[in-house]
Design a protein around this motif. Structure first.
Motif, short mmCIF file in Angstrom:
data_model
loop_
_atom_site.label_atom_id
_atom_site.label_comp_id
_atom_site.label_asym_id
_atom_site.label_seq_id
_atom_site.Cartn_x
_atom_site.Cartn_y
_atom_site.Cartn_z
N LEU A 1 0.83 -1.21 0.00
CA LEU A 1 0.00 0.00 0.00
C LEU A 1 0.86 1.26 0.00
CD1 LEU A 1 -2.90 -1.10 2.37
CD2 LEU A 1 -2.95 -0.86 -0.13
N VAL A 2 2.00 1.22 0.68
CA VAL A 2 2.93 2.35 0.64
C VAL A 2 3.45 2.55 -0.78
CG1 VAL A 2 5.20 3.15 1.42
CG2 VAL A 2 3.59 2.21 3.07
N VAL A 3 3.83 1.46 -1.43
CA VAL A 3 4.32 1.53 -2.81
C VAL A 3 3.21 2.04 -3.73
CG1 VAL A 3 5.09 0.15 -4.78
CG2 VAL A 3 6.10 -0.22 -2.52
N ALA A 4 2.00 1.55 -3.55
CA ALA A 4 0.88 2.00 -4.40
C ALA A 4 0.64 3.49 -4.24
CB ALA A 4 -0.38 1.20 -4.06
N ALA A 5 0.64 3.97 -3.01
CA ALA A 5 0.40 5.39 -2.77
C ALA A 5 1.52 6.25 -3.36
CB ALA A 5 0.27 5.65 -1.27
N ALA A 6 2.76 5.85 -3.14
CA ALA A 6 3.89 6.63 -3.66
C ALA A 6 3.90 6.61 -5.19
CB ALA A 6 5.20 6.07 -3.11
N SER A 7 3.63 5.47 -5.79
CA SER A 7 3.63 5.38 -7.25
C SER A 7 2.47 6.15 -7.86
CB SER A 7 3.57 3.91 -7.68
OG SER A 7 4.72 3.23 -7.24
N ALA A 8 1.32 6.12 -7.22
CA ALA A 8 0.17 6.89 -7.72
C ALA A 8 0.46 8.39 -7.63
CB ALA A 8 -1.09 6.53 -6.94
N ALA A 9 1.08 8.81 -6.54
CA ALA A 9 1.45 10.22 -6.40
C ALA A 9 2.48 10.62 -7.46
CB ALA A 9 1.99 10.49 -5.01
N GLY A 10 3.46 9.76 -7.70
CA GLY A 10 4.45 10.02 -8.73
C GLY A 10 3.83 10.09 -10.12
N LEU A 11 2.90 9.19 -10.39
CA LEU A 11 2.21 9.20 -11.68
C LEU A 11 1.41 10.49 -11.84
CD1 LEU A 11 1.37 7.79 -14.29
CD2 LEU A 11 -0.47 6.68 -13.00
N ALA A 12 0.71 10.89 -10.79
CA ALA A 12 -0.07 12.13 -10.86
C ALA A 12 0.83 13.34 -11.11
CB ALA A 12 -0.86 12.32 -9.57
N LEU A 13 1.99 13.40 -10.44
CA LEU A 13 2.91 14.52 -10.66
C LEU A 13 3.52 14.48 -12.05
CD1 LEU A 13 4.74 14.90 -7.24
CD2 LEU A 13 3.27 16.55 -8.38
N THR A 14 3.84 13.29 -12.53
CA THR A 14 4.39 13.17 -13.88
C THR A 14 3.40 13.66 -14.92
OG1 THR A 14 5.77 11.30 -13.24
CG2 THR A 14 5.34 11.56 -15.58
N VAL A 15 2.16 13.21 -14.81
CA VAL A 15 1.14 13.63 -15.77
C VAL A 15 0.85 15.12 -15.62
CG1 VAL A 15 -1.29 13.36 -16.40
CG2 VAL A 15 0.12 11.34 -15.96
N ALA A 16 0.71 15.59 -14.39
CA ALA A 16 0.39 17.00 -14.17
C ALA A 16 1.50 17.92 -14.67
CB ALA A 16 0.11 17.26 -12.70
N SER A 17 2.75 17.53 -14.46
CA SER A 17 3.84 18.40 -14.88
C SER A 17 4.12 18.29 -16.38
CB SER A 17 5.12 18.07 -14.09
OG SER A 17 5.58 16.78 -14.41
N THR A 18 3.55 17.30 -17.04
CA THR A 18 3.78 17.13 -18.47
C THR A 18 2.67 17.76 -19.32
OG1 THR A 18 4.93 15.05 -18.07
CG2 THR A 18 4.16 15.44 -20.30
N VAL A 19 1.42 17.47 -18.98
CA VAL A 19 0.34 17.87 -19.88
C VAL A 19 -0.48 19.04 -19.40
CG1 VAL A 19 0.11 15.58 -20.90
CG2 VAL A 19 -1.24 16.16 -18.91
N MET A 20 -0.43 19.37 -18.15
CA MET A 20 -1.27 20.44 -17.64
C MET A 20 -0.42 21.65 -17.24
SD MET A 20 -4.06 18.55 -15.27
CE MET A 20 -3.27 17.04 -14.77
N PRO A 21 -0.57 22.76 -17.92
CA PRO A 21 0.18 23.95 -17.54
C PRO A 21 -0.47 24.64 -16.33
CG PRO A 21 -1.18 24.43 -19.42
CD PRO A 21 -1.39 22.97 -19.10
N ILE A 22 -0.47 23.93 -15.19
CA ILE A 22 -1.09 24.49 -13.99
C ILE A 22 -0.02 24.69 -12.94
CG2 ILE A 22 -3.33 23.42 -14.40
CD1 ILE A 22 -2.53 21.26 -12.35
N GLU A 23 -0.35 25.44 -11.96
CA GLU A 23 0.55 25.63 -10.83
C GLU A 23 0.47 24.38 -9.96
OE1 GLU A 23 3.43 27.69 -8.93
OE2 GLU A 23 2.36 28.37 -10.70
N LEU A 24 1.58 23.69 -9.83
CA LEU A 24 1.61 22.47 -9.05
C LEU A 24 1.65 22.80 -7.57
CD1 LEU A 24 4.07 20.34 -11.19
CD2 LEU A 24 1.60 20.14 -11.06
N PRO A 25 1.19 21.89 -6.72
CA PRO A 25 1.17 22.17 -5.29
C PRO A 25 2.56 22.26 -4.69
CG PRO A 25 0.58 19.89 -5.71
CD PRO A 25 0.68 20.56 -7.04
N PHE A 26 2.67 22.93 -3.57
CA PHE A 26 3.89 23.04 -2.77
C PHE A 26 5.02 23.74 -3.51
CE2 PHE A 26 1.92 18.85 -1.83
CZ PHE A 26 1.27 19.22 -0.67
N GLY A 27 4.70 24.47 -4.57
CA GLY A 27 5.73 25.17 -5.32
C GLY A 27 6.48 24.30 -6.31
N LEU A 28 6.00 23.09 -6.58
CA LEU A 28 6.67 22.22 -7.53
C LEU A 28 6.60 22.83 -8.93
CD1 LEU A 28 5.42 18.76 -6.29
CD2 LEU A 28 7.71 19.71 -6.04
#
Length: 134
Positions: free
Chosen positions: A72-99
């Motif tokens: 479950l730790v791996v699933a949560a970390a990988s899902a978060a990584g996937l979300a950040l990868t997709v968000a930083s690639t296709v969505m020109p939005i302001e990412l959380p925490f200043g990312l």
């Protein structure tokens, strides 16, 4: 039992691929700085190295302790990584925490590879978590 072992192995391989991709991309982003929440300044290369080390640690964890909690730790970390990868690639939005939003460039194929590996890690870890040990 064999299916569980296969899921553990492919999850660990997927996490290793994620680590390799992030380590290989890190030097290209060492000069790109970002200001995170709280005023902390880091380079994107440093953030990639943190992601790579955490993926490597999770790969070892799932190999050594393929338990429900570790999966479950791996699933949560990988899902978060996937979300950040997709968000930083296709969505020109302001990412959380200043990312920072990372522009698409010649490394797009590596990002697609990392996203695919993150999907495999999520699926594999959820299968590990859902299977009962006998």
């Amino acid at each position: 039992m064999a299916f569980r072992v296969a899921a553990v192995i492919w999850t660990a391989i997927a996490l290793a691929v994620i680590a390799i991709v992030h380590f290989s991309l890190a030097p290209q982003f060492d000069l790109v700085q970002t200001r995170l929440e709280g005023g902390f300044v880091a380079t994107v290369g440093q953030l990639f190295r943190v992601a790579a080390v955490s993926s490597a640690v999770l790969a070892v964890l799932i190999l050594v302790r393929p338990r429900r909690w570790s999966a479950l730790v791996v699933a949560a970390a990988s899902a978060a990584g996937l979300a950040l990868t997709v968000a930083s690639t296709v969505m020109p939005i302001e990412l959380p925490f200043g990312l920072p939003t990372i522009p698409v460039g010649p490394w797009l194929q590596l990002r697609i590879l990392a996203a695919g590996a993150e999907i495999f890690a999520v699926v594999g870890s959820l299968m590990i978590a859902g299977r009962r040990r006998r």
